[in-house]
Motif scaffolding. Sequence first.
Motif, mmCIF file in Angstrom:
data_model
loop_
_atom_site.group_PDB
_atom_site.id
_atom_site.type_symbol
_atom_site.label_atom_id
_atom_site.label_comp_id
_atom_site.label_asym_id
_atom_site.label_seq_id
_atom_site.Cartn_x
_atom_site.Cartn_y
_atom_site.Cartn_z
ATOM 1 N N GLY A 46 0.519 -1.015 -0.011
ATOM 2 C CA GLY A 46 -0.013 -0.139 -0.003
ATOM 3 C C GLY A 46 0.760 1.196 -0.013
ATOM 4 N N THR A 47 0.163 2.257 -0.035
ATOM 5 C CA THR A 47 0.714 3.727 0.177
ATOM 6 C C THR A 47 0.298 4.597 1.241
ATOM 7 O OG1 THR A 47 1.024 3.568 -2.373
ATOM 8 C CG2 THR A 47 0.995 5.649 -1.338
ATOM 9 N N THR A 48 1.184 5.475 1.708
ATOM 10 C CA THR A 48 0.822 6.438 2.658
ATOM 11 C C THR A 48 1.282 7.681 2.156
ATOM 12 O OG1 THR A 48 0.958 4.713 4.520
ATOM 13 C CG2 THR A 48 1.442 7.172 5.032
ATOM 14 N N VAL A 49 0.388 8.787 2.192
ATOM 15 C CA VAL A 49 0.621 10.142 1.940
ATOM 16 C C VAL A 49 0.519 11.084 3.035
ATOM 17 C CG1 VAL A 49 -0.124 11.977 0.577
ATOM 18 C CG2 VAL A 49 0.056 9.810 -0.352
ATOM 19 N N VAL A 50 1.609 11.974 3.176
ATOM 20 C CA VAL A 50 1.610 13.033 4.214
ATOM 21 C C VAL A 50 1.608 14.382 3.278
ATOM 22 C CG1 VAL A 50 2.785 14.538 5.738
ATOM 23 C CG2 VAL A 50 3.393 11.973 5.764
ATOM 24 N N LEU A 51 0.244 15.092 3.376
ATOM 25 C CA LEU A 51 -0.277 16.222 2.653
ATOM 26 C C LEU A 51 -0.116 17.351 3.407
ATOM 27 C CD1 LEU A 51 -1.843 17.104 -0.022
ATOM 28 C CD2 LEU A 51 -4.076 16.845 1.394
ATOM 29 N N ALA A 52 0.387 18.265 2.718
ATOM 30 C CA ALA A 52 0.967 19.742 3.215
ATOM 31 C C ALA A 52 -0.269 20.503 3.506
ATOM 32 C CB ALA A 52 1.832 20.493 2.295
ATOM 33 N N PRO A 53 -0.312 21.519 4.225
ATOM 34 C CA PRO A 53 -1.456 22.837 4.190
ATOM 35 C C PRO A 53 -1.374 23.233 2.766
ATOM 36 C CG PRO A 53 0.342 23.290 5.674
ATOM 37 C CD PRO A 53 0.629 21.934 5.175
ATOM 38 N N ALA A 54 -2.330 24.020 2.618
ATOM 39 C CA ALA A 54 -2.502 25.123 1.557
ATOM 40 C C ALA A 54 -1.031 25.907 1.517
ATOM 41 C CB ALA A 54 -3.524 25.904 1.467
ATOM 42 N N GLY A 55 -0.323 26.012 0.299
ATOM 43 C CA GLY A 55 1.013 27.056 0.382
ATOM 44 C C GLY A 55 1.968 26.174 0.485
ATOM 45 N N GLY A 56 2.006 24.837 0.690
ATOM 46 C CA GLY A 56 2.868 23.750 0.824
ATOM 47 C C GLY A 56 3.977 23.911 1.960
ATOM 48 N N MET A 57 5.113 23.265 2.018
ATOM 49 C CA MET A 57 5.957 23.096 3.220
ATOM 50 C C MET A 57 7.314 23.034 2.467
ATOM 51 S SD MET A 57 4.824 19.242 4.345
ATOM 52 C CE MET A 57 4.713 17.911 3.078
ATOM 53 N N VAL A 58 8.166 23.637 3.425
ATOM 54 C CA VAL A 58 9.657 23.480 3.351
ATOM 55 C C VAL A 58 10.143 21.975 3.359
ATOM 56 C CG1 VAL A 58 12.012 24.116 3.928
ATOM 57 C CG2 VAL A 58 10.244 25.735 3.683
ATOM 58 N N ALA A 59 10.906 21.343 2.778
ATOM 59 C CA ALA A 59 11.231 20.086 2.868
ATOM 60 C C ALA A 59 12.647 19.678 2.253
ATOM 61 C CB ALA A 59 10.381 19.174 1.722
ATOM 62 N N ALA A 60 13.202 18.701 3.052
ATOM 63 C CA ALA A 60 14.603 17.917 2.741
ATOM 64 C C ALA A 60 14.540 16.669 3.013
ATOM 65 C CB ALA A 60 15.483 18.887 3.949
ATOM 66 N N VAL A 61 15.652 16.034 2.622
ATOM 67 C CA VAL A 61 15.809 14.521 2.827
ATOM 68 C C VAL A 61 17.119 14.185 3.119
ATOM 69 C CG1 VAL A 61 16.105 14.088 0.295
ATOM 70 C CG2 VAL A 61 15.064 12.320 1.759
ATOM 71 N N ASP A 62 17.422 12.950 3.788
ATOM 72 C CA ASP A 62 18.756 12.498 4.058
ATOM 73 C C ASP A 62 18.537 10.913 4.090
ATOM 74 O OD1 ASP A 62 20.924 11.204 5.670
ATOM 75 O OD2 ASP A 62 21.238 13.310 6.070
ATOM 76 N N VAL A 63 19.205 10.204 3.127
ATOM 77 C CA VAL A 63 19.198 9.077 2.877
ATOM 78 C C VAL A 63 20.459 8.283 3.194
ATOM 79 C CG1 VAL A 63 19.117 7.203 0.777
ATOM 80 C CG2 VAL A 63 17.887 9.359 0.479
ATOM 81 N N ARG A 64 20.182 7.374 3.997
ATOM 82 C CA ARG A 64 21.531 6.787 4.720
ATOM 83 C C ARG A 64 21.677 5.050 4.093
ATOM 84 N NH1 ARG A 64 23.302 9.675 9.530
ATOM 85 N NH2 ARG A 64 22.923 11.809 8.641
ATOM 86 N N GLY A 65 20.636 4.552 3.781
ATOM 87 C CA GLY A 65 20.530 3.071 3.305
ATOM 88 C C GLY A 65 21.495 2.799 1.993
ATOM 89 N N GLY A 66 22.054 1.535 1.835
ATOM 90 C CA GLY A 66 22.598 1.534 0.761
ATOM 91 C C GLY A 66 21.856 0.997 -0.360
#
Length: 370
Positions: A46-66
């Motif tokens: 399945g799939t899970t979504v985190v939805l931002a409020p109107a106007g969006g949100m600042v975002a970043a990511v950090d990937v550690r797995g190989g």
Amino acid sequence: MTDPEGTSRPGGTSGPGGTSRQDAITDVSGLRVGHARVAGPGALSGTTVVLAPAGGMVAAVDVRGGGPGTRETDALDPRNVVQRIDAVVLTGGSAYGLDSAAGVMAWLEERHRGVRVGPDPAHVVPVVPAACVFDLGRGGDFAARPDAATGRAAVEAADASGDHARVETGAVGAGTGVVVGGLRGGVGTASAVLESGITVGALVVVNAVGAAVDPTNGVPYGAYFAAGPPVFPETSVHEAAGRRLAEARKASAPPPLNTTLAVVATDAVLTRAQARKVAGTAHDGIARAVRPVHLMNDGDTVFAVATGARELPEAPGPLALNEILAAGADLVTRAIVRAVLAAPGGLRGPGGDFPSYRELYGPDTDAYFR
């Protein structure tokens, strides 16, 4: 309380000033979470979504797995042009499941949400970062995996949930068919209101090669970092659990690829560089709760998002970020414990035999939720 289909929901807690909280990522005002499951026999994804409020949100990511599987993560680099996003997708189905982000994109485009690229308000390109876990064939059908329709169903569920809604945990959405160290995994969430009044929340999908439970005593690793001392199962219960888990492991081939995913959210005003720091530090929360972690066959990925409703305290300057960094890691640890404890039933089928923690150690897990 326990819901059907192997899911549960965290109960509310009390925040500063008596404010009621869900103890979930949706305590960050404006964020909504939706889950969708792949239908049909042999499907366990399945799939899970985190939805931002109107106007969006600042975002970043950090990937550690190989062995990560991701989409649009380069857009989140602070050096690049995208300033805000409207949704984050966590999905099963390995790299195939990343197609679910297309359904979220289509839903956003219909609402003119995304990066404006033309004079018409409808001329937008939604940027939807996504990351996947490996669950292919866990229900028996290798081709039963999330697609654009699954993503659309998940974002529609998020939109319909309302503000500050409770978040289903356990075997839902991207956590439908996940396992961790031979046990059934799932979705977990947690939140906290800091002394500054800033809210931080976390949502995780736990599908790790490593274990989430101490094999010497049956205590979830993350419980060692709870507010109170860990509660140790009785020796006889732990020994019986060890025998059952050993039998299950013999009947199950080792999953070739796995991943722990997380979204850490705050209502603070953060730059993209600060959000990147939050994402990186939150990996410490995974390392506390899952051992070993960040292996070559993991794809461990943490997103950090900030809605920008509250300014950081002026003092002590740049160090004001520290309380968010610490809270993010702590909440990821607590959310992982919740994910492991949330599924009341084990997972048995063509994909293997994966008992649940509650099946091995009993249904009363309240002691770990402090």
